[in-house]
Structures are given as C-alpha cells and as structure tokens.
Design an enzyme around this catalytic site. Structure first.
Site, PDB file in Angstrom:
ATOM      1  N   SER A 113       0.797  -1.222   0.000  1.00  0.00           N
ATOM      2  CA  SER A 113       0.000   0.000   0.000  1.00  0.00           C
ATOM      3  C   SER A 113       0.832   1.275   0.000  1.00  0.00           C
ATOM      4  CB  SER A 113      -0.954  -0.027   1.186  1.00  0.00           C
ATOM      5  OG  SER A 113      -1.810   1.069   1.118  1.00  0.00           O
ATOM      6  N   HIS A 114       0.729   2.047   1.071  1.00  0.00           N
ATOM      7  CA  HIS A 114       1.368   3.358   1.132  1.00  0.00           C
ATOM      8  C   HIS A 114       2.837   3.280   1.552  1.00  0.00           C
ATOM      9  CE1 HIS A 114      -0.390   2.060   4.851  1.00  0.00           C
ATOM     10  NE2 HIS A 114       0.478   2.793   5.504  1.00  0.00           N
ATOM     11  N   ASP A 278      -2.837   6.265  -3.419  1.00  0.00           N
ATOM     12  CA  ASP A 278      -1.650   5.635  -2.823  1.00  0.00           C
ATOM     13  C   ASP A 278      -1.117   4.485  -3.672  1.00  0.00           C
ATOM     14  OD1 ASP A 278      -3.648   3.783  -2.322  1.00  0.00           O
ATOM     15  OD2 ASP A 278      -2.789   3.166  -0.398  1.00  0.00           O
ATOM     16  N   ASP A 280      -1.420   1.241  -3.803  1.00  0.00           N
ATOM     17  CA  ASP A 280      -2.316   0.219  -4.359  1.00  0.00           C
ATOM     18  C   ASP A 280      -3.679   0.785  -4.765  1.00  0.00           C
ATOM     19  OD1 ASP A 280      -2.908   0.657  -1.655  1.00  0.00           O
ATOM     20  OD2 ASP A 280      -3.753  -1.347  -1.416  1.00  0.00           O
ATOM     21  N   ASP A 282      -6.133   2.399  -3.119  1.00  0.00           N
ATOM     22  CA  ASP A 282      -7.356   2.396  -2.308  1.00  0.00           C
ATOM     23  C   ASP A 282      -7.516   3.660  -1.460  1.00  0.00           C
ATOM     24  OD1 ASP A 282      -5.327   1.731  -0.582  1.00  0.00           O
ATOM     25  OD2 ASP A 282      -6.262  -0.104   0.189  1.00  0.00           O
ATOM     26  N   ARG A 283      -6.480   4.512  -1.429  1.00  0.00           N
ATOM     27  CA  ARG A 283      -6.613   5.754  -0.649  1.00  0.00           C
ATOM     28  C   ARG A 283      -6.775   6.953  -1.568  1.00  0.00           C
ATOM     29  NH1 ARG A 283      -2.648   5.783   4.522  1.00  0.00           N
ATOM     30  NH2 ARG A 283      -2.989   3.633   5.132  1.00  0.00           N
ATOM     31  N   LYS A 377     -11.599  -0.153   0.271  1.00  0.00           N
ATOM     32  CA  LYS A 377     -11.695   1.277   0.049  1.00  0.00           C
ATOM     33  C   LYS A 377     -11.225   1.561  -1.373  1.00  0.00           C
ATOM     34  CE  LYS A 377      -7.432   2.294   2.690  1.00  0.00           C
ATOM     35  NZ  LYS A 377      -7.064   1.058   3.395  1.00  0.00           N
TER      36      LYS A 377
HETATM   37  C1  VG1 Z   1      -3.253   2.121   8.332  1.00  0.00           C
HETATM   38  C2  VG1 Z   1      -4.446   3.025   8.530  1.00  0.00           C
HETATM   39  C3  VG1 Z   1      -5.731   2.229   8.402  1.00  0.00           C
HETATM   40  C4  VG1 Z   1      -5.750   1.508   7.044  1.00  0.00           C
HETATM   41  C5  VG1 Z   1      -4.508   0.667   6.896  1.00  0.00           C
HETATM   42  C6  VG1 Z   1      -4.413   0.029   5.524  1.00  0.00           C
HETATM   43  O1  VG1 Z   1      -3.230   1.129   9.333  1.00  0.00           O
HETATM   44  O2  VG1 Z   1      -4.384   3.668   9.761  1.00  0.00           O
HETATM   45  O3  VG1 Z   1      -6.826   3.087   8.549  1.00  0.00           O
HETATM   46  O4  VG1 Z   1      -6.884   0.694   6.941  1.00  0.00           O
HETATM   47  O5  VG1 Z   1      -3.343   1.471   7.067  1.00  0.00           O
HETATM   48  O6  VG1 Z   1      -4.402   1.012   4.537  1.00  0.00           O
HETATM   49  P1  VG1 Z   1      -2.294   1.234  10.638  1.00  0.00           P
HETATM   50  O7  VG1 Z   1      -2.515  -0.053  11.373  1.00  0.00           O
HETATM   51  O8  VG1 Z   1      -0.900   1.427  10.149  1.00  0.00           O
HETATM   52  O9  VG1 Z   1      -2.775   2.424  11.394  1.00  0.00           O
HETATM   53  V1  VG1 Z   1      -3.700   0.702   3.058  1.00  0.00           V
HETATM   54  O10 VG1 Z   1      -4.001   1.923   2.073  1.00  0.00           O
HETATM   55  O11 VG1 Z   1      -2.640  -0.250   3.450  1.00  0.00           O
HETATM   56  O12 VG1 Z   1      -4.369  -0.584   2.330  1.00  0.00           O
HETATM   57 CO    CO Z   2      -3.558   1.375   0.199  1.00  0.00          CO
END
Ligand code: VG1
Ligand code: CO
Length: 544
Positions: A113-114, A278, A280, A282-283, A377
């Site tokens: 992801s991010h 982001d 992947d 989803d953000r 998302k």
């Molecule tokens: C973070 C965010 C959470 C989100 C998760 C996955 O998790 O706070 O709201 O669902 O990333 O997002 P954490 O446990 O680091 O707070 V992503 O865009 O990875 O799929």
């Molecule tokens: Co993501």
C-alpha cells in the site's frame, strides 16, 4: 512439468497486520518466506481445490517474481483457475471488483500500500475472500496458525508464465487467464457516476484538475478515466507511470508525501481540483484550490451529498467509520436518520456491515473511503464521487466544505504519527495507558472532564465476533477525543498514532488552523501518554 514438495521450516513473524502481511522486500526474499505464507493461505482455505482466484498487485518491486511463484504454487495446490491482471497489475479496488464480477472464490493482493517500494522498500501480501474484501480475523488467524507449524509447500516446476499478454493458457492442469487490469473497473465506475455530467464540467466549462498517481498503480486507471472518458487534457494525470520503486517516493497521499500536488494546488494559477492516490489505489486525498479536505470530513460530505450521485440516489442504508475517524459523519447520519457504525481500524471490519446492507458508505481517517460497490476502500471512486458532486452543484470544493461546516459544525481533526520509534518504549506507552484508563472516568485532565476512557473493543453486529485492544480512547464531556494506537502496517520498529478531535459549532471559528484549534489537546496527549519522555521524540514525523 514436475510437482515438487519442498521441505521448509516455519517463520515466527508471519502474523497479518491491519491489512495483510507486510515486511521489507529483504524479508520476503529470504528462501521459502513467501512460499511459506502462500502455502499457509492455501492450507487454510477449505474447498479451494478446483476454484478460481484473482491475483494482482500494485506493481512494486518483487511483484512480478511473487506472481510467478504464486501461480506455480496455485497450480501445484489444485486451484482450478487464476485471473491475473496484465503485467501482474491490479489495484486493490480493481481486485475486489474482479472477485465480485467473476464471483471467484477469493483473491490474492500483492501490496504494501502506502509503504515505500524498491529493493530496500516493503512488500506485502493479503488474502481477500469471495465478497471481494480482506479476509476477516478468523481467516487471518488460521493462516498465521498454519504458518507457525508449516513443514512443506507444493510448487510446480515450470517455465515462467507470460503475464504481459492477454489470453488464456494452461499451467499444469490449472488455467491462467491474463485479463485487462483496467476495463472492468472503469465499467463499474461508469455504472455509479454521471460521466456525461462530469465530462461537461471538464470539457465544456473549463474546470481544471490535476490527479497525482504518485508513480503507483492508479496511473493506467486514472488516465483511462480522466483523460479518455471524462475529457480532461493529456497531462492531467501526473506521475502516471507505475514504477517499481514509485520513483523513490512514498506513495502515501497526504500533505507531506504528495508535496508536488500540494504545491500545484496551493500555488499560482492553481487548478480547481486536485487528488492523489496511494501505492495500491485504495486511498485518496482531495484538494480544492488552496484547500485541503480532511478525510473524515470527506466521508461526511459524500454521505450528505450521496443523493446527487446516480449510484446512491435512492439513499443510503447506513454508514460506518473506523473508531479513530472523526464523528463528522455521525452528525450527517443522525440528520438522515440512518445507522452509523464504529469499527476498529482496517477495512476488513466493514465487510460484514456492507454484506448485510447495514452500511452503504464507509470511511477511515487515513484517506480511505468506499462503498458497497466493492469490499475495499477505493481511491479513484472517491475522486469521481467528488467530481460528480461538483458537477451537479456547480460549487467549488471549498464552498462545499464551508457550507457543510455551517450546517453541521466542524470537527477539528488531526493525526500525529511518530514513525519508527523503538518498539519497547512504544509498547510500554500503550501498556501505561491501558492500565490508566480504568480510573480516568469523571476525572479532570486540564480543562477537560473525562466522560469515558477505555481500550476499544468491537463486537461485530453481524457475526458477533469480538475484537479487543483496538486503541485507547479518552473522550471528554464536550465531545473532544484523544485516541492512541500502534500501527499494524509499519515494518520498522513501532509507529505511534495519536488522533485528536474537537467539535466546534460556532461558524466564526471554522477557519482556524486545526493544529491551533487542537493545541490544548495536543499538550494533553503528551501529558497523559508521556510521548516525549518515552519515545525521545519532541515532535511527530507526520501530521495530517
Ligand atoms: C493504516 C491506517 C488504516 C488503514 C490501513 C491500511 O493502518 O491507519 O486506517 O486501513 O493502514 O491502509 P495502521 O494499522 O498502520 O494504522 V492501506 O491503504 O494499506 O491498504
Ligand atoms: Co492502500
């Protein structure tokens, strides 16, 4: 082609976090590391033999190798068919869309992801179930349990598969179908939003926008949607070519990491609208000219305006937000007379609510919004949703938000992240809070009186499953809150997240800077949790 059974020994660190297993690429490159986890997935999926799975990732470094390994392991484990995105590419929302459209048994998403990518960056893998959403905890726990005792995995010895050409072929007895990564997703967007109206806004009314794909997975999706279908000029999508290391960037769409876009929207001759997504896809981050929309406000505004959008014109069954997300959407839900659910952090907790039609829209403060159209998302979905609202109302982003605050009041909100702090003091900090919250109710903290203080526990209203220890919350009698959590997606040390919120009904106060409006809560957070003393950090790494 030979089916090989390989002897292996367990790794003790394959517990999926907030969204699957995330580790550094170096960890994933250890012999058998990926294979152990993938075999643990197959071993935990009852009845997956002969079934179809979707497979794709965000294109980061190691994506292509991992796809080849997973295809060969799937073939060896008796999977019937795999739908794989061309070039191994599928955004997380597109994977969810494919799982649902083709009614597959489930899917495997390769993404961190991010988190940054590249040989020194991170990699990740997660399993999604047949509703298209991230596996619930009982499935991820089964996978983790299996990973602790695994002694062998199965893999087909075969040449690499050509995943760049669309078409079907056999890998052993398994069918591999390489599918277009974008088409089904774009069709789904067209079924929800008024593309003609948005096209008019952009092509006829001269509305200018800038979409930052951050060299991550949404590039091809964004170009197809904005530049080809919605009439935006070429170049509207910046950083639109997916790169294995995201151009050395940090594909996290916030004010800090999406600096290029922020500079454009806050600079001279700024466009009307800006958005970023982001790694992947989803953000999302939404910007107007000289204006930032807080994700929690974005969820509230989409909820309040959903009736203007074709896919939601018949109303919403309810809404859901993660616990640390601001209560702005709660006020809209109350006015609409619909249900409002508060879940732990992570999209997997929304799946049951969406399946049971208790919620139509969901959101998280971490730049995530989505709906029942899929079970993840969805970054670009939120962007098109905003454009649809702007096209119908003819208002600017800032006007929409200001008017929303006037109607509902403003929930000042900010998240302070302390990234990569040492694990021991971070765990200690949380332990201290956990033992302190029991006695806080009714006490005074600074000028605030504690109304409730606990470690958030969630009982799923659909299946009754209970998730404990989901974050320390301290709520005050005036509706303000401080929430503390440790991240479940980071890969280095621990990341402490502090979430701050204060409600302001008085519209003469709405233009204040959130950091200033929240200043006394920020001081209180440090006093209560001893952040500086325990972590040695005198300020957060990232403020959003
Ligand atoms: C973070 C965010 C959470 C989100 C998760 C996955 O998790 O706070 O709201 O669902 O990333 O997002 P954490 O446990 O680091 O707070 V992503 O865009 O990875 O799929
Ligand atoms: Co993501």
């Amino acid at each position: 082609m030979n089916l090989r059974t390989v002897t292996t020994t367990p790794f003790d660190d394959q517990k999926p976090g907030t969204s699957g297993l995330r580790k550094s690429v170096i960890d994933f490159q250890k012999p058998h590391y990926l294979e152990n986890f993938v075999q643990s997935i197959f071993d935990s999926l009852e009845g997956c033999e002969g079934q179809t799975l979707a497979l794709g990732g965000d294109g980061r470094y190691y994506n292509r190798q991992a796809i080849q390994t997973i295809l060969k392991m799937a073939a060896a484990n008796g999977i019937g068919k795999i739908l794989v995105g061309q070039g191994g590419i599928l955004s997380t929302p597109a994977t969810s869309c494919i799982i649902r459209k083709y009614e597959t048994f489930g899917g495997i998403v390769l993404s961190a992801s991010h988190n940054p990518g590249g040989p020194d960056g991170d990699f990740g893998i997660k399993y999604n179930i047949g509703n298209g959403g991230p596996a619930p905890e009982k499935v991820t726990e089964a996978i983790f349990d299996r990973s602790k005792t695994i002694s062998e995995y199965k893999i087909l010895e075969a040449a690499d598969v050509n995943i760049d050409r669309i078409g079907s072929f056999k890998l052993g007895t398994m069918e591999v179908e390489v599918i277009d990564s974008v088409v089904a997703y774009v069709e789904l967007m067209q079924s929800l939003f008024d593309f003609d109206y948005i096209h008019q806004l952009i092509a006829d009314k001269g509305f200018k926008l800038c979409i930052d794909s951050m060299h991550a997975v949404t590039g091809p999706y964004a170009k197809a949607i904005f530049e080809r279908h919605l009439g935006a000029s070429e170049g509207t999508v910046i950083n639109g070519i997916p790169l294995e290391d995201f151009g050395q960037g940090h594909p996290d769409p916030n004010l800090v990491y999406a600096k290029e876009l922020v500079d454009i929207l806050f600079g001279d001759n700024a466009p009307d609208f800006g958005a970023a997504s982001d790694g992947d896809g989803d953000r999302n981050m939404i910007l107007g000219r000289n204006f930032f929309v807080t994700p929690s406000d974005s969820l509230a505004i989409l909820t309040a305006n959903a009736h203007l959008v074709p896919g939601y014109k018949n109303g919403l069954s309810g809404v859901a937000r993660s616990m640390p997300t601001s209560a702005a959407v709660d006020r809209v839900a109350a006015k609409l007379g619909i249900g409002c659910y508060e879940t732990p952090t992570g999209w997997k907790f929304f799946g049951n609510l969406l399946d049971a039609d208790k919620a139509t829209l969901c959101g998280e403060e971490s730049f995530g919004t989505g709906s029942n159209h899929i079970r993840e998302k969805d970054g670009l979905w939120a962007v098109i949703f905003w454009l649809n609202i702007l096209a119908v109302t003819g208002k600017s982003v800032e006007q929409i938000v200001q008017e929303h605050w006037q109607t509902y009041g403003r929930n000042f909100y900010s998240r302070h992240d302390y990234e990569a702090v040492e694990t021991k003091p971070a765990t200690q900090l949380m332990e201290n809070l956990r033992s302190a919250v029991g006695g806080m109710k009714g006490t005074k903290l600074g000028a605030y009186e504690v109304e409730y203080a606990d470690d958030f526990s969630y009982t799923d209203p659909v299946d009754g499953s209970i998730s404990n220890k989901q974050g320390i919350r301290i709520g005050f009698t005036d509706g303000s809150r401080i929430v503390f959590r440790l991240s479940g997606t980071g890969t280095k040390g621990a990341t402490l997240r502090v979430y701050l919120e204060r409600y302001e009904p008085d519209s003469s106060q709405h233009d204040r800077d959130p950091q200033e409006a929240l200043a006394d809560l920020i001081v209180l957070a440090d006093e209560v949790a001893k952040i500086k003393a325990l972590t040695g950090r005198d300020r957060p790494t990232v403020i959003t």
